[in-house]
Each structure stands twice: as structure tokens, then as C-alpha cells.
Design a protein around this motif. Sequence first.
Motif, PDB file in Angstrom:
ATOM      1  N   PHE A 139       0.835  -1.007  -0.004  1.00 10.29           N
ATOM      2  CA  PHE A 139      -0.120   0.095  -0.080  1.00 10.29           C
ATOM      3  C   PHE A 139       0.927   1.522   0.047  1.00 10.29           C
ATOM      4  O   PHE A 139       0.579   2.147  -0.690  1.00 10.29           O
ATOM      5  N   ARG A 140       1.799   1.344   0.829  1.00  6.72           N
ATOM      6  CA  ARG A 140       2.539   2.459   0.957  1.00  6.72           C
ATOM      7  C   ARG A 140       3.701   2.883  -0.349  1.00  6.72           C
ATOM      8  O   ARG A 140       3.662   3.808  -0.682  1.00  6.72           O
ATOM      9  N   SER A 141       3.927   1.452  -0.704  1.00  6.53           N
ATOM     10  CA  SER A 141       4.729   1.515  -2.311  1.00  6.53           C
ATOM     11  C   SER A 141       3.519   2.209  -3.321  1.00  6.53           C
ATOM     12  O   SER A 141       4.162   3.119  -4.071  1.00  6.53           O
ATOM     13  N   LEU A 142       2.455   1.977  -3.308  1.00  7.68           N
ATOM     14  CA  LEU A 142       1.446   2.262  -4.281  1.00  7.68           C
ATOM     15  C   LEU A 142       1.233   3.791  -4.117  1.00  7.68           C
ATOM     16  O   LEU A 142       1.121   4.590  -4.914  1.00  7.68           O
ATOM     17  N   LEU A 143       1.235   4.151  -2.631  1.00  7.70           N
ATOM     18  CA  LEU A 143       0.949   5.692  -2.336  1.00  7.70           C
ATOM     19  C   LEU A 143       2.324   6.565  -2.848  1.00  7.70           C
ATOM     20  O   LEU A 143       1.961   7.456  -3.470  1.00  7.70           O
ATOM     21  N   VAL A 144       3.461   5.984  -2.530  1.00  5.76           N
ATOM     22  CA  VAL A 144       4.462   6.899  -3.147  1.00  5.76           C
ATOM     23  C   VAL A 144       4.444   6.953  -4.584  1.00  5.76           C
ATOM     24  O   VAL A 144       4.541   8.267  -5.059  1.00  5.76           O
ATOM     25  N   SER A 145       4.156   5.816  -5.335  1.00  8.99           N
ATOM     26  CA  SER A 145       4.435   5.989  -6.611  1.00  8.99           C
ATOM     27  C   SER A 145       3.156   6.999  -7.021  1.00  8.99           C
ATOM     28  O   SER A 145       3.139   7.876  -8.008  1.00  8.99           O
ATOM     29  N   GLY A 146       1.877   6.945  -6.330  1.00  6.60           N
ATOM     30  CA  GLY A 146       0.688   7.669  -6.890  1.00  6.60           C
ATOM     31  C   GLY A 146       1.206   9.266  -6.529  1.00  6.60           C
ATOM     32  O   GLY A 146       0.760  10.033  -7.317  1.00  6.60           O
ATOM     33  N   LEU A 197      11.741   3.442   2.681  1.00  2.00           N
ATOM     34  CA  LEU A 197      12.932   2.591   2.460  1.00  2.00           C
ATOM     35  C   LEU A 197      13.643   2.339   3.972  1.00  2.00           C
ATOM     36  O   LEU A 197      14.157   1.324   4.088  1.00  2.00           O
ATOM     37  N   ALA A 198      13.324   3.383   4.768  1.00  2.00           N
ATOM     38  CA  ALA A 198      13.949   3.246   5.881  1.00  2.00           C
ATOM     39  C   ALA A 198      13.496   1.978   6.983  1.00  2.00           C
ATOM     40  O   ALA A 198      14.072   1.262   7.465  1.00  2.00           O
ATOM     41  N   TYR A 199      11.853   1.911   6.725  1.00  2.00           N
ATOM     42  CA  TYR A 199      11.341   0.844   7.242  1.00  2.00           C
ATOM     43  C   TYR A 199      11.910  -0.524   6.646  1.00  2.00           C
ATOM     44  O   TYR A 199      12.115  -1.694   7.302  1.00  2.00           O
ATOM     45  N   HIS A 200      12.031  -0.513   5.182  1.00  2.57           N
ATOM     46  CA  HIS A 200      12.457  -1.886   4.595  1.00  2.57           C
ATOM     47  C   HIS A 200      13.484  -2.147   4.938  1.00  2.57           C
ATOM     48  O   HIS A 200      14.234  -3.238   5.388  1.00  2.57           O
ATOM     49  N   VAL A 201      14.761  -1.085   5.219  1.00  3.17           N
ATOM     50  CA  VAL A 201      16.096  -1.284   5.851  1.00  3.17           C
ATOM     51  C   VAL A 201      16.014  -1.899   7.266  1.00  3.17           C
ATOM     52  O   VAL A 201      16.830  -2.909   7.552  1.00  3.17           O
ATOM     53  N   ARG A 202      15.278  -1.219   8.131  1.00  2.00           N
ATOM     54  CA  ARG A 202      15.119  -1.812   9.394  1.00  2.00           C
ATOM     55  C   ARG A 202      14.756  -3.025   9.537  1.00  2.00           C
ATOM     56  O   ARG A 202      15.145  -4.037  10.277  1.00  2.00           O
ATOM     57  N   MET A 203      13.600  -3.422   8.767  1.00  2.00           N
ATOM     58  CA  MET A 203      13.119  -4.807   8.887  1.00  2.00           C
ATOM     59  C   MET A 203      14.006  -5.874   7.958  1.00  2.00           C
ATOM     60  O   MET A 203      13.833  -6.725   8.765  1.00  2.00           O
ATOM     61  N   GLN A 204      14.877  -5.466   7.446  1.00  2.00           N
ATOM     62  CA  GLN A 204      15.802  -6.424   6.680  1.00  2.00           C
ATOM     63  C   GLN A 204      16.977  -6.344   7.441  1.00  2.00           C
ATOM     64  O   GLN A 204      17.948  -7.197   6.582  1.00  2.00           O
TER      65      GLN A 204
END
Length: 880
Positions: A494-501, A776-783
Amino acid sequence: MTGHSGNRPTSGGPPRAASLMVRVTVPPPERTEVLGDLEEAYRSRAARLGRSQATLWYWSQAGHYLLRALLALPLAPLHAAFGSELLGELWRGRRVFRAAPFFSAVVVAVMALGIGANTAMFDTARKALLEPLPFTEPERLVVGRTTFEGNLNPWATGPDYLEYRDRVDAFQDLASVMPFGQDYTVTGGARPERARGTAVSPNYFHTVGAPPVLGRSFTEVDGLAGAADVMMLSHGYWIRRFRGDLSVVGQTLVLDGDPYEIVGVAAEGFFLFEEADFWRPMRPDRDGAADRRFHNWLFVGRLSPGIDAGQAQAQADVVSAQLAEAYADFPEVKGLLVTPLHSMLVEGYRNKIAMLTLAVGLILFIAVANVAGMFLARAPARRTELSVRAALGASRGRLISQLLSEGLWISGVAGLIGAALALTLEGVIRGLLVLDLPGLGQPSLSLPALGTALTLAVLTGLAAGVYPALAASSQTLESRLRGSRGNDRGGTRFRSLLVSGQVALSVMLLIGSGLLLGSLRQAASVDAGFEADGLLTAEIELPSTRYGGLPEVVDVLSTLEADLLSLPSVEGIAMANNLPLRDPGNWYRVWARSNDQPESSFAYRTVSPGYFETLGIEVLAGRGFGPADVRGAPEVALLSEGAARRLFPEGNAIGQTVVQGAFGEERLKEVVGIVRDVRQSDLESDPAFALYVPIAQRGSRLVRLAIRYEGDRAAVAAALREAVRRLDPNVPVAGVKTMEDVARDLVAGRRSVVTALTLYALLPLLMAAVGLYALLAYHVRMQRREIGIRLALGARPGELGAGVLYQGVRLGAVGVGLGLLGAFALSRLLTRFLFGVGHHDPVVFGTVALGVLGLTLVSTMLPARRALRTDLLVSLRTET
């Protein structure tokens, strides 16, 4: 809680009044934390620092705690309903500003923009659409507008007004107003000047319900033919010219040579349809008020008690039918449309307000979604804190309330900042909508606006914090011990779609702004057909009482021209009834006498002999005007080259005769020259057909001046005023501005649209950048665990950083692609607003696409850098 009751130290106990002050009972949860043991602290300070300093400290602390106790009193009902624990979490939520200042500042800024824009939009819409007009019983006011064959063409005649006023019983009163003002030369008093006035029926102010603040309004006697000339001043003109002199009633002003007695001053801020400096009573012997040919009037009515606009419309239809039968010589079927006044005033704004409300609502939605993403990005860093609290017995509800309280504190601060920001944004919105309504006043922070801001703050805080709080509170000690990272694929998608939108929306708006900006530049650089640089323009009007005939007008203008040309800074003087771009009026029918070419509408210009040389307009064939072209000599004319081609396609215009039609009269003129085409009305339309005649043959008392000068503009303007004053101290000089300023004003509307569109494009783009960073910060923390394992298996840090960059650029590229497709489809809607720029301009499309991609790349740098700096041991230790 009560103060300490032990023995007092030898240095003396705390002051008695202060001791009573701190014995205020406050509701839990923070009795001990809020009050503390002031008396014990006082003794300690007194022993160390002395009694005087300890007493001063004691009083300051006691006052502070009393204030907090008073602030806690409104929370007592909440405390009784929800208990102390919830209130304690709510109070402790303020610590987020100390724990994460950068995070809090960014979130507050994003939310404040969304809240401020929506608060300003709501308050503007409320004031424009919902607030009553500032008149007595405004709900009973209606406006009457003329229709021809069912099509609205609002102006009516003076006799029509009398017919409807006397025959329609639904009107308790019906007034008439000339809704377009006229400029007058005002003399009498300290100085002459140009002022704007209009005519109204004597009952106008009474009908509208706007009594004067000084003197009286008009009476029926003032509206009789031959009555004494009287006038009412607007409040602003009274302040500006008379400095609020209370004895102004009874004084006299001279309008175009005729004396008018001032009988009253209108209420502050009063205007309807158009602002005016003064009003004159409508009389049958002037202003065409008794002529059925002249449609110059608009009707304002006050309905009788118990009557609505529909009933008034029905009666007006009957009267319209009767008038059509009585005056059958007029072929058009004429009627009167009766509309509530407020509805009529806002009918041009409703769609604009609705569209702008939708736009700012979308901005708030984007802000909330981005803030939710930022809270999610921060959640992994707090997992240890939440797990420890859960291990110590905190329920999931307590954890959720803690996270929500932090969000509410942030959104509360954002709401206050947004409310203050709304003051500025409301002015911007009014400028975009070009709101011009009675009683609107200046932008102000009203109580409804403040309430809206705080309500939006609470709602957005809850909306942005609920999902992150639920997600973060679920990752407690048990999940940490299992090494679980949870599954947030749906939220991430959802957040990815939001950013692209958001990126797509920004690209579309930026392309629209870029196209309009290109048009603005093209319009500013277009060849107007004359040299605008170094021209100072102004206007004067000679009073008819002293300059009744054309010879007198020509003599005084010749004297003024010679006086100005004697100045070393003045290189040329042009005089005309209208100047290009500055005064686009005066159009007449012109046709060739010798052929069957149809007549066309021409810009009619009476000009002085130095007009073409001063403005730099080239004479292409024949000659210009000279000293012999005076009254009594054969009438001559010059045509613009486009007009010559239109009337004489064979190219033999010189020596031909053209006919000018004006008010039923046909004037024959010999063509003696052809001049270059000039843009008369604006910079974007094609050059107009123009007919030039000598000012000495067909001049008027209203004259526009163009002075070619070098040096100081202010000095030339002062010299012009002094030269006119020497000729006639009762002739004011008005409208002094350079031709560059005139051209700039012509594109001001387009510039404001470009500015607004750019702001509305940059705001979602900024939010998209913040949202991309949070995602992306969330993605880096989760990974982090995965990153650590990949590092342990030999992966290079550069590869990990490139992977993060790829994700960000991919989301940006998707948004840019969608935005380009949308802009390609929607840019056709801008075609009629574009000038010199194609609606699919590749330069604009390419520049915007590359710029937005560059910004998305910058937004991914910090998360990618964090991934590059991931420590293997730290990542494995924190995830096990």
C-alpha cells in the motif's frame, strides 16, 4: 497530596501561602510526579543557598505546579471515565519530542502543511458559501437580471426598473444600480484626483439594508429630474481623502466640473458588485435612465415578508409578458431572472471551491498516509522498549495508548502550527479563487477555523497512528524471542502504491505548471508591435466646463506637449484616446467604401502626430499625421497592415476611402498611410485591426499620455504632474505607470496560476520524498537480519546499497511513467491557456521527468547509506 509535616529547619520553613498553594488535590495519575515534595526540597536548598534564594525558587515552583493542577481540572471527567493509567499515557506522550526530535519535526511539518491547507480551505468556503451577507436580513435579498430569448444578459433599462418596481408585489422594495463604475475628475478640497463612482436608485441603501455611518442616504427627492446634485462617499474614500473628518457632511466635491453636496458616508467595507469611491442618485435626466435602448442597470430587491424567490419569479414572469406585449417593437423576448443575492454572488465560485477543496483534501490524505509510514519506519527501533514494557506487565492496550498519545501530541502541535499557517494559506486561496464578496474581510484566524484545525489534528493523529500502533504493539517480547519480524507485505504494498501515486500526481501538476510557465515566458517576450521599454504612461481628463470644444482641447494639449518636450529627460510625447495594452477599449465598425468587403470591428485610436515615432511604430507606406491634419481639413486615417489587407486585398489601400460607423453616423476618411500591426488588447491575441485618426480632427477631453524618457522615472512623473498643474490646477494626473508594468500586469493572472499550480505540485512531491524515505528506512530496518546474514555470506556493502537505491528509483520511475501518461492525456485541457507552447512539449515533459527521478534518487540516499553502514555483529545481535 499534602505538604511535608515534619519539623522545620533552623533556616525557616517554606512560606505559608506557598505551603497552602501546593496542597491542591489533583487527579491521578501524576500526583507525586507533578507536585513532588517541595517542602523537603526547600529545606535542602535553604541549607545550601540561603533562605532568600530558596524562597524565590519555592514560589516559582509552586506557581508552576498550581498552573499544572488547574490544567488538570478539565481532565477530571476523563480521569473518572477512563482511569489514571490512560491519562498518564496521554501525558507521557509528550516525551516523543525529546526522544526523537528530528522525527517529530519532520512529522509535524508534514501534518501542519496538510492541516493548514485544509483549515484555510474550510474557512474560506465557510465564509464564502455559508456566512450571511453583512446586510439587514440578507436572506430576503434577491437580484434581478435580464434575459434575452432565455439567455442571461444581465443589464436592464431604467424604464424596465420602474415597471418591475411598481408591478411586482413580491418585492417589498426594488432598487437599481449601475454595476460598472465610471472614472471622474474630482476637484474641491485639497487636491484634484481621479475617483470611481456609480449611480444607484435613491432607495438603494435602504433596500440593501446598509445604513450610513454618517449623515443620511438618498431620498426620493434626490432622484427627481433637476434635483440638486448630491453624493454619498464610501468609507474608504472618506478616510483616504478627508481623513475621517466628521464634518464632511455638507461639504462639496466637484465631479467633472459639476458640484455635488456630500450627504452621507457608507458603512465601512460596504460594496456590492463593484467597489466605488462614491455613489450618485439615479435620475431620469441623466445616465440614460429614461431610455429603453440603454441596458445599464442591475436590480436588487428585498422580498416581502413570507415571500420566497420562486413567488417573486412567478410575478416577474407575468410582468415580463405584459412588457413584451406592450413594447412589441423590440424583437427580443426579454425577461427577468430573480435569484437570491447570495446565490448569485457565489455562483461563479462554487465549482472552483469544490475542486480546490478536493485538491487540499487529497493533500491531507497524502500527509496522513506518509505520517503513518514514518511511524511504521520508526517502530522497529522501539521494539526493545515495547518488549520490555510488555515483559513488565504492560498490556497491549497500554502499549497502543502510549503510541497513540505520542501521535496525538505531534498532531496537536501540528494543528496549532497549521492553524497559524492557515492565515497565509487563506490569502493564497482567495487569490486563486479571486474572491470578491461583501463582508469577506481580511483573512483571520476565526474560532471555527481554530476548531477545524484542532479537530483535524486529533483525527489525523488517530488516523495516522492507529495502524502503526497496532503493528508495533504486536511485536512484543514473545515475537522478539522467536526472532519474528512480522509480515507487513500488505502495508508495504500500500505504501509503495501511495509513493508512486504521489510521484505521478506531482509529475502531472509540474508538467501543467511547466507548460503554463513556458506560455508565460512566451507572452512576456512576444513582439507587441511597439517599443515598450522606456515609456511612462498616464491619463488626464479636461473638464467640460473649461474645455467645451475640440480647439480648446487641442490648444492645451499642444502647450502640454511643448512643455514636456523641453525637459532634457523627455525624448518624445504620444497622446491618444487609448494606448496599446493599457487601454483596450473603443472599437467601431469599419468598411471600405469602394468594394463589397464586409465590415469588421476595428480598434479606433485618435492620436497625436508624434504618436508613432514615440511608440516606435513603423510607418510602412504613405505618411503619418502632420500639422495640416486639423479640424476643418479633409478627414484622414491610417490603417494597420492587417486592417489594410482585410479591407483592400489587392493592396491598394493608400488613397482609398474607408467608412467608420459610430452611433448611427457614417464618417468618411481617406487612407494616407499604413503602419505596423500592434497588439492592442493583450500579448497573447493576434494583433487587432486598427484605424488611426488625428487627435486634432476627432479628439476627446480624456487623453492618455505616453512619454519616452531616459533617467529617473519618478522625476519624469513629478515633472508631468507639475506641467499639468501649471496648465490647470484642477486637472489630476492619474494612472501613472510604465509600459513594462502594464505588460507585467497583463500576465499577472497567468503568473498566479503558475505559482499556485507549482505549489500544489511541489507539496505532494515533497510528501512523496518523505514517504519514500520512510518506506525505504522501514524496509532497511526490517531487513537488518537479512542484511547481516548476506554480509556474513560475503555480500559486498555496495550491492546492498544498490539494492535499496534500485527499490527507490523503481518506485519513482513507476510514478514518473504514470504521471507522464496522465499528463499526456490531460494536457489537452490546457490548450486554450497555452501560448507559444505545444501541449506535448518534449522539453517540459523531459525536464520534469528527469527532475523528479533525481529527487527520488536523493530521497533514497540516506536509507541506502544506512544499509551500507550495517554492522554485521550488531545486526545479528539485535535480531537474536
